[in-house]
Design an enzyme around this catalytic site. Structure first.
Site, mmCIF file in Angstrom:
data_model
loop_
_atom_site.group_PDB
_atom_site.id
_atom_site.type_symbol
_atom_site.label_atom_id
_atom_site.label_comp_id
_atom_site.label_asym_id
_atom_site.label_seq_id
_atom_site.Cartn_x
_atom_site.Cartn_y
_atom_site.Cartn_z
ATOM 1 N N SER A 115 -18.496 4.521 55.811
ATOM 2 C CA SER A 115 -17.551 4.883 56.877
ATOM 3 C C SER A 115 -18.008 4.407 58.252
ATOM 4 O O SER A 115 -17.179 4.237 59.146
ATOM 5 C CB SER A 115 -17.351 6.402 56.915
ATOM 6 N N HIS B 50 -11.999 2.958 53.533
ATOM 7 C CA HIS B 50 -12.366 2.483 52.190
ATOM 8 C C HIS B 50 -11.790 3.458 51.178
ATOM 9 O O HIS B 50 -11.315 4.534 51.548
ATOM 10 C CB HIS B 50 -13.892 2.438 52.024
HETATM 11 ZN ZN LIG Z 1 -17.535 8.562 51.855
#
Ligand SMILES: [Zn+2]
Ligand SMILES: *[C@@H]1O[C@H](CO)[C@@H](O)[C@H](O)[C@H]1NC(C)=O
Ligand SMILES: *[C@@H]1O[C@H](CO)[C@@H](O)[C@H](O)[C@H]1NC(C)=O
Ligand SMILES: *[C@@H]1O[C@H](CO)[C@@H](O)[C@H](O)[C@H]1NC(C)=O
Length: 552
Positions: A125, A369
């Site tokens: 992240s 993601h």
């Molecule tokens: Zn994560």
């Protein structure tokens, strides 16, 4: 000037400068240097003055200031395409809706984003958010810094510099990777002590953030206080209030007193959980303690709208559904569907805001993601594939696996626990599995797995529900799956149609707000000390073997 420079890695001594200061030769040299500098400065001022006057008389004004505009950027951390499919079917099942009744997000599908980082096909992240905030690829773990280990200006900082107001909202720690990448610069994401200080205004640029709502209070309290998770005794709340004028609230009553933004004062710091705000599936039963994502978003939008009512510029805000990712890390589908529904509700809150706002506003939403390698179907080893999955199993759960694991830990630590394993097994089934997971046919093997290894109970609970719902997972980490982009549409949003690189979202945001991120990058690099060998080694150690235990 040296004293203004701030290191990216915690505070270090600067022995080179200290040694030089002590030597007399240094001060004579300094006198000479000062004299030369004064001469050059005087000449420069004269030349500049002439140039500026020349410009004013001969050049037409080239830059037409942008119309007043707001940008709302939403991040659904860890949400891949399957999360949408799973949540859509779950909602249709629980609310008895027809097949064509889809999520709000589904109705605003815009494109998809490729997510790799500079050093891995699977991002974390931090690199994901830095791609958005700086518009540049960086390495896993990087918070507002590039692969050369130097800081990059963020869209939030650049917006603040030219008069926008700025905000960050999250359901995890406000010092966690996604919000951190907009308002701070550190080499590795675990440096949350430093992130907290930078976010309130102690970084080299001063204060860039006007509003922060979320969790992570423990990083703002000195280690001498109960509920602190700092490694030092710095009182960040006090520094925020005294040095930077932040208004602070830390509980539901404080949040309610903001009256949806009508009574809010900027800069505004609201930290409503020590670490994370509980998953929505649990939070809704503790609504008297924790505000929801949609409530915080609504309050933040109204606060910023009111505060920019009479200004030329609007605002930039990042709103994160942080814990969609956490549910996926745990492989807990029941927790995830409620996180996604709350995110979808928040998206609608922003659309409603846009509909009533007098200021042009664009909403862009995407994920950094996918997490978990989520699948809506599984083939159980030794069995034929089954062409179905079962939302009714998720609908029967009333608590997250995380919440049940907490309850189990508390029970074992309490005097109610006799140490008898058989009794514990019955207690787990009757108090946690049946009412919490909504599972009434737990097997001996499943209950034994929990009793034999209490520290694994969270995963055991999540596996029980996933198996029965036929929800599959390939990992407890992230994947390289492309993620969806959603938008309200508006000026310039055609640039983020189709399949794009995550950095193009950053480029779009900078262009929409008409900010100069490069100027901020230059200033940051000038004022920030170069990382030392120790810092470089720390970054290298963190990326060894592609394993990111803490990199959620
Ligand atoms: Zn994560
Ligand atoms: C608390 O912070 C002080 C000063 O920064 C430090 O010396 C001490 O070791 C810390 N204590 C704990 C328990 O972390
Ligand atoms: C749902 O949970 C209840 C107990 O709370 C249980 O009796 C019932 O069998 C469960 N239904 C399903 C489909 O698992
Ligand atoms: C218990 O579970 C933890 C966490 O999943 C795991 O790391 C550990 O290896 C397990 N221990 C045993 C004895 O299975």
């Amino acid at each position: 000037m040296a004293s203004e420079r701030s290191p990216l890695l915690s505070s270090q001594d600067r022995p080179d400068v200290e040694a030089a200061r002590k030597s007399g030769r240094f001060s004579r040299l300094r006198e000479l240097a000062l004299f030369v500098w004064a001469l050059i400065a005087t000449a420069t001022v004269i030349i500049l003055a002439v140039c500026i006057q020349h410009n004013q008389t001969t050049q037409p004004r080239q830059h037409v200031p942008a119309a007043k505009r707001n940008l709302v950027f939403m991040v659904s951390d860890g949400m891949g395409p399957t999360s949408l499919s799973m949540t859509r079917s779950f909602r249709q099942h629980t609310q008895d809706l027809p097949i064509d009744n889809v999520l709000v997000l589904d109705q605003h599908f815009w494109g998809s984003s490729r997510t790799r980082s500079s050093n891995s096909l699977v991002t974390d992240s931090a690199a994901g958010a830095t791609a958005f905030s700086c518009g540049k690829k960086s390495y896993n773990g990087a918070i507002g810094v590039l692969p050369d280990l130097e800081p990059c200006g963020t869209v939030l900082e650049a917006a603040k510099r030219i008069g926008y107001l700025t905000g960050l909202v999250a359901t995890t720690r406000i010092t966690d990777a996604t919000p951190a990448s907009f308002g701070s610069h550190v080499l590795v994401r675990s440096m949350e002590d430093s992130i907290a200080l930078q976010e309130v205004g102690e970084g080299v640029l001063g204060r860039s953030v006007d509003l922060m709502l979320g969790g992570g209070r423990c990083f703002f309290l000195p280690n001498s206080t109960e509920g602190s998770c700092r490694s030092d005794d710095v009182d960040v709340v006090k520094i925020a209030q005294k040095n930077h004028n932040w208004a602070y609230s830390d509980d539901r009553a404080g949040f309610n007193a903001l009256e949806g933004g009508e009574k809010a004062q900027l800069p505004l710091l609201g930290l409503y959980a020590s670490h994370d705000i509980p998953f929505e599936i649990d939070r809704r039963n503790h609504n008297d303690i924790y505000p929801s994502l949609s409530e915080m978003a609504k309050t933040a939008l109204r606060t910023l709208e009111k505060a920019t009512e009479n200004s030329e510029k609007g605002f930039f805000i990042m709103i994160e559904g942080s814990r969609i990712d956490h549910a996926a890390h745990y492989n807990d589908p029941a927790a995830q569907v409620h996180e996604v529904i709350e995110y979808d509700k928040t998206f609608q809150v922003v659309l409603d805001f846009i509909a009533q706002s007098k200021t042009e506003t664009v909403l862009v939403s995407t994920s950094d993601h996918e997490t978990g390698g989520l699948d809506t179907a599984i083939q159980i080893p030794g069995h034929d594939p089954v062409y179905n999955w079962y939302p009714k199993v998720l609908a029967n759960a009333t608590a997250s696996a995380e919440w049940l694991a907490w309850k189990l830990r508390a029970h074992v630590a309490s005097s109610d626990f006799s140490g008898n394993k058989d009794k514990l097994r019955t207690w787990i089934n009757e108090e946690l599995v049946i009412p919490g997971l909504g599972i009434s046919d737990a097997t001996d093997a499943e209950l034994t797995r929990i009793v034999d290894n209490l520290s694994d109970s969270l995963h055991a609970f999540a596996d029980m529900i996933s198996l029965r719902a036929h929800i599959g997972w390939s990992t407890h980490g992230h994947t390289a799956v492309d993620v969806n982009i959603y938008s309200s549409g508006g000026p310039g949003t055609d640039k983020i149609r189709g399949n794009i690189e995550n950095t193009e979202i950053g480029d779009f945001m900078g262009a929409y707000l008409e900010v100069d991120i490069n100027e901020i990058t230059e200033e940051l690099r000038e004022k920030t000390a170069k990382p030392n060998a120790e810092a470089v080694a720390a970054v290298q150690a963190a990326s060894v073997n592609d394993i990111h235990h803490l990199a959620w």
